[in-house]
Write an enzyme that holds these catalytic residues in place. Sequence first.
Site, PDB file in Angstrom:
ATOM      1  N   GLN A   1      71.827 -49.316  68.651  1.00  0.00           N
ATOM      2  CA  GLN A   1      72.156 -48.828  70.029  1.00  0.00           C
ATOM      3  C   GLN A   1      72.863 -47.684  69.767  1.00  0.00           C
ATOM      4  O   GLN A   1      73.321 -47.032  70.630  1.00  0.00           O
ATOM      5  CB  GLN A   1      72.893 -50.055  70.655  1.00  0.00           C
ATOM      6  CG  GLN A   1      71.957 -51.095  71.187  1.00  0.00           C
ATOM      7  CD  GLN A   1      72.669 -52.258  72.005  1.00  0.00           C
ATOM      8  OE1 GLN A   1      73.261 -52.975  71.376  1.00  0.00           O
ATOM      9  NE2 GLN A   1      72.538 -52.048  73.123  1.00  0.00           N
TER      10      GLN A   1
ATOM     11  N   CYS B   1      72.172 -55.138  79.227  1.00  0.00           N
ATOM     12  CA  CYS B   1      72.041 -54.464  78.094  1.00  0.00           C
ATOM     13  C   CYS B   1      72.685 -52.998  78.168  1.00  0.00           C
ATOM     14  O   CYS B   1      72.666 -52.264  79.148  1.00  0.00           O
ATOM     15  CB  CYS B   1      70.613 -54.381  77.514  1.00  0.00           C
ATOM     16  SG  CYS B   1      70.597 -53.593  75.857  1.00  0.00           S
TER      17      CYS B   1
HETATM   18 NI    NI Z   1      71.476 -55.176  74.420  1.00  0.00          NI
END
Ligand code: NI
Length: 182
Positions: free
Chosen positions: A51, A92
Amino acid sequence: MTVRTLHLLGSPVLRQQSPPVARVDDAVRRLVDDLFETMRAAKGVGLAANQVGVAQRVAVVDIGDEDPPALALINPVILDRGDELETAEEGCLSIPEIFGDVERPSHIVLEALDRDGKKFRVEARGYKARAIQHEIDHLDGILFLDHLSAVKRSLLLAKWKKSRKGQTGYLKEVTPEPAGEL
Ligand code: NI
């Protein structure tokens, strides 16, 4: 420690299977520290290395409880999943403002390396088990949207596209909120 740039849905690294870390060295420790810093700045409860654009099997989880404390997960492996399933809403940091109900095992046993490269085993239930599974999914290139029905998923994707209208690229700088007034 550095707050790193978040990768949003659409960034290819989020769909990569992240390879395991060969050795827990200073660079990996720095990555762990930066993940915690970035997660907290973004007010998340977990964050996976991909991420922030790093395809390595590293993630952090901190749901704000004390026992067990914040977890650094390096090369995590789920050893056991309980039979009982639980459904709850997830979001998220890579898909801001989008939420969906995800069904997952409510109990897991997990093995991973800690920040010092030491192997540990932890049992987690409820929200913590959910957060850990969500992060390990990231390391396998899976997003919470993938757990939803096709109808629900396309609905949320349409909402996401609408919210991204006029914006280009898949990077997001995390701007920590200024210290709150007393
Ligand atoms: Ni996530």
